[in-house]
Design an enzyme around this catalytic site. Sequence first.
Site, PDB file in Angstrom:
ATOM      1  N   ASP A  38      39.709  30.665  74.798  1.00 17.21           N
ATOM      2  CA  ASP A  38      40.294  31.949  75.171  1.00 17.21           C
ATOM      3  C   ASP A  38      39.258  33.043  74.948  1.00 17.21           C
ATOM      4  O   ASP A  38      38.410  32.929  74.061  1.00 17.21           O
ATOM      5  CB  ASP A  38      41.547  32.239  74.337  1.00 17.21           C
ATOM      6  CG  ASP A  38      42.504  33.208  75.017  1.00 17.21           C
ATOM      7  OD1 ASP A  38      42.102  34.359  75.275  1.00 17.21           O
ATOM      8  OD2 ASP A  38      43.656  32.829  75.285  1.00 17.21           O
ATOM      9  N   ASP A  64      34.217  34.075  77.770  1.00 13.06           N
ATOM     10  CA  ASP A  64      34.620  34.228  79.169  1.00 13.06           C
ATOM     11  C   ASP A  64      34.295  32.934  79.909  1.00 13.06           C
ATOM     12  O   ASP A  64      33.127  32.577  80.095  1.00 13.06           O
ATOM     13  CB  ASP A  64      33.850  35.395  79.781  1.00 13.06           C
ATOM     14  CG  ASP A  64      34.252  35.695  81.222  1.00 13.06           C
ATOM     15  OD1 ASP A  64      34.871  34.828  81.871  1.00 13.06           O
ATOM     16  OD2 ASP A  64      33.938  36.797  81.705  1.00 13.06           O
ATOM     17  N   ASN A  91      44.523  26.998  82.495  1.00 13.47           N
ATOM     18  CA  ASN A  91      45.633  27.947  82.461  1.00 13.47           C
ATOM     19  C   ASN A  91      45.186  29.410  82.496  1.00 13.47           C
ATOM     20  O   ASN A  91      45.924  30.270  82.963  1.00 13.47           O
ATOM     21  CB  ASN A  91      46.469  27.699  81.204  1.00 13.47           C
ATOM     22  CG  ASN A  91      47.456  28.808  80.936  1.00 13.47           C
ATOM     23  OD1 ASN A  91      48.467  28.945  81.608  1.00 13.47           O
ATOM     24  ND2 ASN A  91      47.139  29.643  79.941  1.00 13.47           N
ATOM     25  N   TYR A 157      44.940  38.487  93.880  1.00 15.50           N
ATOM     26  CA  TYR A 157      45.573  37.446  93.077  1.00 15.50           C
ATOM     27  C   TYR A 157      46.095  36.324  93.970  1.00 15.50           C
ATOM     28  O   TYR A 157      45.916  35.135  93.672  1.00 15.50           O
ATOM     29  CB  TYR A 157      46.712  38.051  92.265  1.00 15.50           C
ATOM     30  CG  TYR A 157      47.384  37.067  91.320  1.00 15.50           C
ATOM     31  CD1 TYR A 157      46.835  36.802  90.075  1.00 15.50           C
ATOM     32  CD2 TYR A 157      48.568  36.427  91.670  1.00 15.50           C
ATOM     33  CE1 TYR A 157      47.452  35.910  89.195  1.00 15.50           C
ATOM     34  CE2 TYR A 157      49.186  35.534  90.811  1.00 15.50           C
ATOM     35  CZ  TYR A 157      48.626  35.283  89.575  1.00 15.50           C
ATOM     36  OH  TYR A 157      49.229  34.396  88.716  1.00 15.50           O
TER      37      TYR A 157
END
Length: 253
Positions: A38, A64, A91, A157
Amino acid sequence: METGLKGKKVIVTGGGSGIGRSAVLAFAAEGASVLVADINGDGARSAAEEARAAGVAAQAVVGDLSAPEVVAEVVRTAVEELGGVDVLVNNAGIMDDMSATADVGDEMWERLIRVNLTAPFLLTRAVLPIMKEQGSGSVVFTASEASLRGGASGTAYTVSKHGVMGLVKSTAVMYRDHGIRVNAVAPGGTATNIAVGTPTSVDGPTALGRYANGIGRIAAAEELAAAIVFLASDAASNVNGAILPVDNGWSAV
């Protein structure tokens, strides 16, 4: 049916919060070791600590994931500290500001594609040789209702998540003879901390608002985690190349 996840080594990206964190804890409950990746260091370390409290090995890698050096660190840590990679959960992702095509700036476009599509591609590419050598593996992506339709989010997106759907299907076909399965969940409205930016114009939100009534109830992150664990598990041993809507029927409206 047995999940077959006990003792497996699992990477979960975006595992510090929301769906990812719930997935980390769900895999830990099945007895799987977990690497939490993360960009949020506190969240990643906290999720790993909670997984260890459940009695499994867990590691955190902060960074990142669109940076190749971070991807290399994630895979190296999984191999050296956990002992390998059996499951990858792609995810991690970010939202746009619901902008329509003419209003999407270069910076937003590039960031959404980099984080939502390029990063999971890089990580999937990195773990496939490991899975191929061992003759087994499962990759699960968090796609989106926006992978299935044009009216669920802004242009950037939506395009990034349609790209994810293509990546899932192509990889599933290319590697199925190596014992590797590749699938995705497609969440609808879900209670997470993912942020939506401020719209730059009325075109996107005005158009998207016409379809908002189909969303239905908002899911808990744990409901998505359960679907992710299912797709990763032996219970889904013949499921490959599937995009599983977890959206309370929104995709059926």
